[in-house]
Design a protein around this motif. Structure first.
Motif, PDB file in Angstrom:
ATOM      1  N   GLY A 145      -4.448  -2.251   3.174  1.00 48.53           N
ATOM      2  CA  GLY A 145      -3.617  -1.611   2.152  1.00 48.53           C
ATOM      3  C   GLY A 145      -4.386  -0.546   1.432  1.00 48.53           C
ATOM      4  O   GLY A 145      -5.494  -0.191   1.798  1.00 48.53           O
ATOM      5  N   ARG A 146      -3.790  -0.078   0.366  1.00 49.78           N
ATOM      6  CA  ARG A 146      -4.383   1.000  -0.407  1.00 49.78           C
ATOM      7  C   ARG A 146      -5.022   0.436  -1.663  1.00 49.78           C
ATOM      8  O   ARG A 146      -4.419  -0.370  -2.372  1.00 49.78           O
ATOM      9  CB  ARG A 146      -3.285   2.002  -0.790  1.00 49.78           C
ATOM     10  N   HIS A 147      -6.240   0.838  -1.918  1.00 49.53           N
ATOM     11  CA  HIS A 147      -6.951   0.333  -3.087  1.00 49.53           C
ATOM     12  C   HIS A 147      -7.524   1.485  -3.897  1.00 49.53           C
ATOM     13  O   HIS A 147      -8.103   2.407  -3.330  1.00 49.53           O
ATOM     14  CB  HIS A 147      -8.101  -0.580  -2.657  1.00 49.53           C
TER      15      HIS A 147
ATOM     16  N   ALA B 158       0.805   4.897   4.412  1.00 49.01           N
ATOM     17  CA  ALA B 158      -0.160   4.798   3.313  1.00 49.01           C
ATOM     18  C   ALA B 158      -1.150   5.953   3.342  1.00 49.01           C
ATOM     19  O   ALA B 158      -1.322   6.665   2.353  1.00 49.01           O
ATOM     20  CB  ALA B 158      -0.895   3.460   3.361  1.00 49.01           C
TER      21      ALA B 158
ATOM     22  N   VAL C 169      -8.166   3.255   1.929  1.00 49.84           N
ATOM     23  CA  VAL C 169      -7.071   2.606   2.636  1.00 49.84           C
ATOM     24  C   VAL C 169      -7.662   1.768   3.758  1.00 49.84           C
ATOM     25  O   VAL C 169      -8.431   2.267   4.570  1.00 49.84           O
ATOM     26  CB  VAL C 169      -6.084   3.641   3.226  1.00 49.84           C
TER      27      VAL C 169
ATOM     28  N   GLY D 117       3.073   0.082   7.504  1.00 52.67           N
ATOM     29  CA  GLY D 117       2.051   0.636   6.615  1.00 52.67           C
ATOM     30  C   GLY D 117       1.576   2.011   7.023  1.00 52.67           C
ATOM     31  O   GLY D 117       0.626   2.536   6.441  1.00 52.67           O
TER      32      GLY D 117
ATOM     33  N   GLY E 207       0.817  -1.211   0.000  1.00 50.52           N
ATOM     34  CA  GLY E 207       0.000   0.000   0.000  1.00 50.52           C
ATOM     35  C   GLY E 207       0.847   1.255   0.000  1.00 50.52           C
ATOM     36  O   GLY E 207       0.571   2.213  -0.717  1.00 50.52           O
ATOM     37  N   GLU E 208       1.896   1.239   0.817  1.00 57.03           N
ATOM     38  CA  GLU E 208       2.777   2.405   0.861  1.00 57.03           C
ATOM     39  C   GLU E 208       3.480   2.593  -0.471  1.00 57.03           C
ATOM     40  O   GLU E 208       3.660   3.720  -0.952  1.00 57.03           O
ATOM     41  CB  GLU E 208       3.822   2.242   1.961  1.00 57.03           C
TER      42      GLU E 208
END
Lengths: 206, 217, 203
Positions: free
Chosen positions: C163-165, B134, C197, B131, B100-101
């Protein structure tokens, strides 16, 4: 009127009559008596219990959770649980209190699940003060008046106590039994809820 | 107590009017496939990324995004190549980082943020939980896309990170800045004002998020 | 408010309470599904479990505990509970021996390291709304959203890895960003996406 029409208009024989008669009998029974009938095998007595209490349950759940769909799910689940554990109900306590205990807990679980889910997702609580409706209540955003929005912005514990006290008009002892919270704490929560609600409602007006 | 907010579609807001017609969707039939050679190249790029410890899946998703949005094959390939490069740069800048980061970092680089600034953000956050960058980077990129001068945006986020602003605070901050910009304030003025407000709140010491009395600051 | 009866002296509050006391009507369809769920030949109670006898008890596919858990899934369970209601005429759930709340394992997915995110958007007049994003490879058919009773609010819930989506909504074939979410800088294909996120599960 022709004979055919008259026959159409006549009530259907027996089956319907039985049910109607039973329902009339049930009307005169207390909740405790109805419960005993259910346990004795008369399921239609449960229908009467449902008819007596579903509306109140729905009202509480709708105000507590902020939308109708969740409220129906939670109420349905409450009634099912009540049905299945009917034998655990002690008939010297008010049925409503017992039912509301289940309902209060189901509402808490529902909110907790929702919060746990949404807590995973990055939230921005401060933005709510920019007059956005919290997403979980966004479902009710249209039907929610300022009142619904204001209610949504109360702390959940305060909202719970406030609704039980002033909307469902339960006595503090009953609320304590349903929520597991002691009376003095409940009174404080109700007081704070009233103050906050009043502030929110007059703010929005201005 | 209740944490009722999801990030997506807070409130009953209308879907944005800025829409992109989907050429690929018009006319039913089989979903569009990429040219096989291009598809192979993309697969290779993604596999190499995976092998290098970078999120190859993000590259595959980028290609799929291009297909959905009806972009031409070679444009899709170019975008994937660029993205792969940016992922590598983000990795160099951030060091050990979650997917994600890295993806967020790559988009920041794409938006014109210099790699050193990403490193600075890493330092400012003080090596917090995994993380942790992010959300700060996502917020940074959002501000930049709303025409906040990148330097202002970076400086602001750095300050907030040094003051240990959490994800929730950063998100709230982003939202209020967006609202200010939408209601006519200049982006840099909005960021400056809101940053000050958050710093004041954080600096207060006694004010903590998540107090039991509802969620007003 | 010092008296036990807690009389509300404040006009604003009194009005609010009156409004809140308005009854919420019980929908016939809902009532029917409640009674059907209770009434099925397989229902029974803890004390009087239904005989395993030769009733034509067609059981629901859902395990009864899952049925309770499903009903806790609220919006996500909307699809499941809706299924329950739709099959109201057939014998519904059989009684569990104990009211075990298994909802956590179904909803949370903590063990699996995912979280369930809810996407809500208002899209009046739309015929079809879908969620597209990197988590479903931008597949227009992977994650349809469903309209609520108002016909304008569309919703979907799905598990997302931390996470990032990047994502967007597909409204009647047109890609639209989420007006309330941060934007990405990914303008390679003409428009930025929305970003969500998901934090890792709390330690």
């Amino acid at each position: 009127m022709t004979e055919a029409a008259r026959r159409l208009e006549a009530p259907a024989p027996d089956a319907h009559g039985d049910a109607a008669r039973r329902a009339r009998v049930h009307e005169t029974m207390t909740d405790a008596m109805l419960v005993r009938r259910v346990l004795a095998g008369d399921e239609s007595a449960f229908a009467t219990l449902v008819d007596r209490h579903a509306g109140v349950c729905l009202r509480y759940a709708t105000r507590m959770l902020g939308n109708r769909e969740d409220a129906e799910d939670v109420t349905q689940e409450t009634l099912l649980r009540a049905f299945r554990s009917l034998s655990l109900y002690e008939t010297d306590r008010p049925f409503r209190t017992w039912l509301m205990t289940i309902l209060v807990n189901r509402c808490r679980s529902a909110a907790l699940l929702r919060a746990r889910r949404e807590a995973r997702v990055v939230a921005d609580p401060a933005a709510l003060d920019a007059a956005l409706v919290p997403a979980s209540f966004a479902l009710a955003a249209d039907e929610a008046s300022r009142l619904g929005r204001a209610l949504a912005r109360l702390d959940a514990r305060q909202r719970e106590a406030f609704l039980l006290k002033h909307v469902e008009q339960m006595e503090y002892e009953e609320i304590a039994a349903a929520t597991g919270v002691n009376v003095s704490a409940l009174k404080m929560r109700v007081k704070r809820a009233c103050e906050r609600l009043r502030t929110l409602l007059t703010e929005e007006e201005g | 107590m209740t944490r009722p907010v999801t990030l997506a579609a807070l409130g009953a807001l209308l879907v944005s009017v800025h829409t992109l017609p989907l050429r690929a969707q018009q006319g039913a039939g089989a979903p569009r496939r990429l040219d096989p050679a291009i598809e192979r190249t993309i697969a290779l790029l993604a596999d190499s990324a995976d092998a290098a410890g970078l999120p190859g899946e993000a590259l595959r998703a980028k290609a799929a995004e291009g297909v959905l949005k009806g972009a031409a094959d070679d444009r899709i390939l170019a975008a994937v190549r660029t993205f792969a490069r940016e992922l590598r740069e983000a990795h160099r800048a951030l060091g050990a980082a979650t997917a994600g980061e890295l993806v967020a970092g790559a988009t920041a680089l794409h938006a014109g943020v210099a790699p050193e600034r990403l490193r600075e953000l890493r330092q400012a956050s003080g090596g917090a939980r995994e993380g942790a960058l992010a959300v700060p980077i996502v917020v940074l990129v959002d501000l930049v896309t709303r025409r906040v001068p990148p330097d202002d945006a970076i400086r602001s986020i750095e300050l907030l990170l040094r003051r240990r602003a959490g994800d929730a605070e950063l998100q709230a901050f982003r939202q209020t800045v967006e609202q200010d910009i939408l209601s006519g304030q200049s982006p840099s003025a909005a960021v400056a004002a809101r940053t000050r407000a958050v710093l004041d709140r954080l600096g207060g010491g006694l004010e903590r998020p998540g107090r039991p009395e509802g969620f007003s600051p | 408010m010092s008296r036990e009866s807690e009389r509300i002296d404040d006009v604003v509050l009194a009005r609010a309470i009156d409004a809140l006391r308005e009854p919420v009507p019980v929908r016939d369809a809902w009532r029917a599904s409640v009674l059907a769920a209770v009434r099925g030949p397989a229902a029974g109670t803890l004390e009087h479990p239904a005989p395993v006898a030769a009733r034509h008890a067609r059981r629901l596919v859902l395990h009864p505990l899952a049925a309770i858990a499903a009903s806790l899934l609220l919006a996500a369970g909307g699809a499941i509970v809706g299924g329950l209601a739709a099959r109201a005429s057939s014998p519904a759930v059989s009684p569990p021996r104990a009211l075990v709340d298994r909802s956590a394992t179904i909803v949370d997915g903590e063990a699996a390291g995912t979280a369930t995110a809810r996407f809500v958007v208002l899209a009046p007049g739309a015929q079809q709304v879908a969620l597209v994003g990197d988590f479903n490879r931008w597949d227009a058919s992977a994650t349809p959203m469903r309209p609520l009773a108002d016909g304008r609010t569309w919703i979907v819930e799905l598990p997302l890895q931390p996470g990032r989506h990047a994502y967007a909504f597909l409204v009647d074939g047109t890609v639209a960003v989420d007006p309330a979410a941060p934007r990405s800088a990914e303008d390679d294909f003409g428009r930025p996406n929305s970003v969500i996120v998901v934090s890792a599960p709390a330690s």
